[in-house]
Design a protein around this motif. Structure first.
Motif, short mmCIF file in Angstrom:
data_model
loop_
_atom_site.label_atom_id
_atom_site.label_comp_id
_atom_site.label_asym_id
_atom_site.label_seq_id
_atom_site.Cartn_x
_atom_site.Cartn_y
_atom_site.Cartn_z
N GLU A 222 0.83 -1.20 0.00
CA GLU A 222 0.00 0.00 0.00
C GLU A 222 0.87 1.25 0.00
O GLU A 222 1.87 1.33 0.69
CB GLU A 222 -0.92 0.01 1.22
N THR A 223 0.46 2.22 -0.82
CA THR A 223 1.14 3.50 -0.86
C THR A 223 0.39 4.48 0.04
O THR A 223 -0.83 4.58 -0.05
CB THR A 223 1.16 4.05 -2.30
N PRO A 224 1.08 5.22 0.90
CA PRO A 224 0.39 6.18 1.76
C PRO A 224 -0.41 7.18 0.93
O PRO A 224 -0.05 7.52 -0.19
CB PRO A 224 1.54 6.88 2.51
N LYS A 225 -1.52 7.64 1.51
CA LYS A 225 -2.33 8.64 0.82
C LYS A 225 -1.52 9.92 0.62
O LYS A 225 -0.73 10.30 1.47
CB LYS A 225 -3.59 8.96 1.62
N LEU A 226 -1.74 10.57 -0.54
CA LEU A 226 -1.09 11.83 -0.80
C LEU A 226 -1.70 12.90 0.09
O LEU A 226 -2.91 13.07 0.13
CB LEU A 226 -1.29 12.21 -2.27
N GLY A 261 7.99 -5.31 -18.26
CA GLY A 261 7.93 -4.55 -17.02
C GLY A 261 8.36 -3.10 -17.15
O GLY A 261 8.29 -2.34 -16.17
N ALA A 262 8.80 -2.69 -18.34
CA ALA A 262 9.28 -1.32 -18.51
C ALA A 262 8.17 -0.29 -18.27
O ALA A 262 8.39 0.75 -17.65
CB ALA A 262 9.89 -1.14 -19.90
N LYS A 263 6.97 -0.61 -18.78
CA LYS A 263 5.86 0.32 -18.61
C LYS A 263 5.47 0.43 -17.14
O LYS A 263 5.12 1.52 -16.66
CB LYS A 263 4.66 -0.14 -19.44
N HIS A 264 5.53 -0.68 -16.42
CA HIS A 264 5.20 -0.66 -14.99
C HIS A 264 6.19 0.23 -14.24
O HIS A 264 5.81 1.00 -13.36
CB HIS A 264 5.24 -2.09 -14.41
N LYS A 265 7.46 0.11 -14.59
CA LYS A 265 8.49 0.89 -13.91
C LYS A 265 8.33 2.38 -14.20
O LYS A 265 8.53 3.22 -13.31
CB LYS A 265 9.88 0.41 -14.32
N SER A 274 5.21 1.57 -6.06
CA SER A 274 6.00 0.38 -6.37
C SER A 274 5.65 -0.15 -7.76
O SER A 274 4.52 0.03 -8.25
CB SER A 274 5.73 -0.72 -5.33
N PRO A 275 6.57 -0.82 -8.44
CA PRO A 275 6.28 -1.42 -9.75
C PRO A 275 5.13 -2.44 -9.68
O PRO A 275 4.36 -2.56 -10.63
CB PRO A 275 7.60 -2.11 -10.14
N LEU A 281 -2.38 -1.60 -11.45
CA LEU A 281 -3.18 -0.48 -11.96
C LEU A 281 -3.34 -0.57 -13.47
O LEU A 281 -4.46 -0.43 -14.00
CB LEU A 281 -2.52 0.85 -11.57
N LEU A 282 -2.25 -0.80 -14.18
CA LEU A 282 -2.30 -0.87 -15.64
C LEU A 282 -3.10 -2.07 -16.12
O LEU A 282 -3.76 -2.01 -17.16
CB LEU A 282 -0.88 -0.92 -16.22
N ASN A 283 -3.04 -3.17 -15.37
CA ASN A 283 -3.75 -4.40 -15.77
C ASN A 283 -5.19 -4.43 -15.28
O ASN A 283 -5.94 -5.36 -15.59
CB ASN A 283 -3.02 -5.64 -15.23
N GLY A 284 -5.59 -3.43 -14.49
CA GLY A 284 -6.96 -3.40 -13.97
C GLY A 284 -7.21 -4.42 -12.89
O GLY A 284 -8.35 -4.82 -12.67
N THR A 285 -6.15 -4.86 -12.18
CA THR A 285 -6.31 -5.89 -11.15
C THR A 285 -6.03 -5.34 -9.76
O THR A 285 -5.84 -6.11 -8.82
CB THR A 285 -5.38 -7.08 -11.42
N TYR A 286 -5.98 -4.01 -9.62
CA TYR A 286 -5.78 -3.44 -8.30
C TYR A 286 -7.08 -3.58 -7.51
O TYR A 286 -8.10 -4.01 -8.04
CB TYR A 286 -5.36 -1.97 -8.41
#
Length: 308
Positions: A222-226, A261-265, A274-275, A281-286
């Motif tokens: 998990e990424t902390p909220k902005l 994985g380049a696009k993820h990075k 994080s990658p 997010l990009l794959n729609g599986t978040y």
């Protein structure tokens, strides 16, 4: 035909429930204006038609986001025609959710009866485990029990913009998705009915299953909220939704690279995440992006007079 589901709270004393069961059940509720707690399945919907009487329950009476979309002429049906009133939305879509809810409740009741009510045999836990798994989904992703709203497919956005001569974000509804979600929630409602009215049969299962760490296919950090001055405390999902609305996700997807994985990075670098999170997010599986989160994003854009 009368299709009336009994009220979950009839003859139910919530104060006597084991804490672990009550806590899990209340996770489906929500706070209204940070003062009033709305219990799960609190709202009652009743339709009285010529040949049908239908009563069922939902978590929310109606969504302010849906109401806003209708007022702004941004909500479409499956034929991409405008839904012009809440009355139309309720009588064409919410009623389908209710029909699915009733069928799910009845079918699950029949399924349990076909097993000769083994739940009530104190030496047989098999059915009780099955009922537990109906209400507790031990995965990294949560299914929404609310009324489903769908994003317009990317390949249709241009066609819809040309049809209505407006470059705004449209959403659409399908009767089948309302019926399907209603069916799943109707089964879940029946399972909770059995658990809440027979808590001693389930308390040990809840303790046993929920005390163990839930298995995950991939670790999502998990990424902390902005949290910056004078801007909303948005979650990662809400920030990525803005990223999508601005069309940046399409640019990422279309980048010319053969390295896995380049696009993820690259997305991870841009968003400061994080990658692994970028990949999901990009794959729609978040994790599920809820209607409530979408409402907060839309409200922010509206309040700041930002048109995307």
């Amino acid at each position: 035909m009368d299709k009336i589901i009994p009220n979950l709270y009839d003859n139910l004393n919530l104060t006597t429930l084991p804490k672990i069961i009550k806590d899990e059940f209340y996770k489906m509720g929500f706070w209204y204006d940070k003062e009033l707690f709305i219990k799960p399945f609190h709202y009652i919907f009743t339709f009285k038609l010529e040949n049908e009487s239908l009563t069922f329950y939902a978590h929310t009476e109606k969504s302010s986001f849906t109401d806003k979309l209708i007022k702004e002429n941004r909500l479409l049906n499956e034929s991409y025609e405008l839904i012009t009133s809440y009355y139309q939305y309720q009588n064409e879509y919410i009623i389908e959710y209710g029909r699915g809810f009733y069928n799910g409740y009845i079918d699950y009741t029949k399924e349990l009866k076909n097993k000769d009510n083994l739940i009530f045999e104190t030496d047989n836990k098999q059915t009780a485990y099955k009922i537990f798994s109906k209400v507790i989904q031990k995965t990294g992703f949560k299914k929404s029990d609310g009324f489903p709203i769908s994003f317009i497919p990317i390949q249709d956005i241009e066609k819809i913009t040309a049809k209505f001569k407006k470059d705004v974000n449209y959403y659409y509804l399908t009767k089948q998705s309302f019926k399907d979600v209603g069916y799943q929630v109707g089964q879940k409602y029946k399972a909770w009915e059995l658990i809440l009215h027979n808590p001693t049969l389930f308390e040990d299962i809840f303790k046993e299953q929920l005390s163990k760490p839930e298995p995950k296919e991939e670790l999502i950090i998990e990424t902390p909220k902005l949290n910056l001055k004078n801007i909303p405390n948005f979650t990662l999902q809400q920030r990525y939704n803005l990223f999508e609305q601005l069309g940046f996700d399409s640019i990422i997807h279309q980048l010319d690279t053969e390295k896995q994985g380049a696009k993820h990075k690259l997305l991870a670098l841009i968003l400061g995440i994080s990658p692994d999170n970028a990949k999901h997010l990009l794959n729609g599986t978040y994790k599920e992006f809820t209607i409530e989160q979408q409402e907060e994003v839309e409200e922010f854009l509206h309040r700041n007079k930002i048109k995307i």
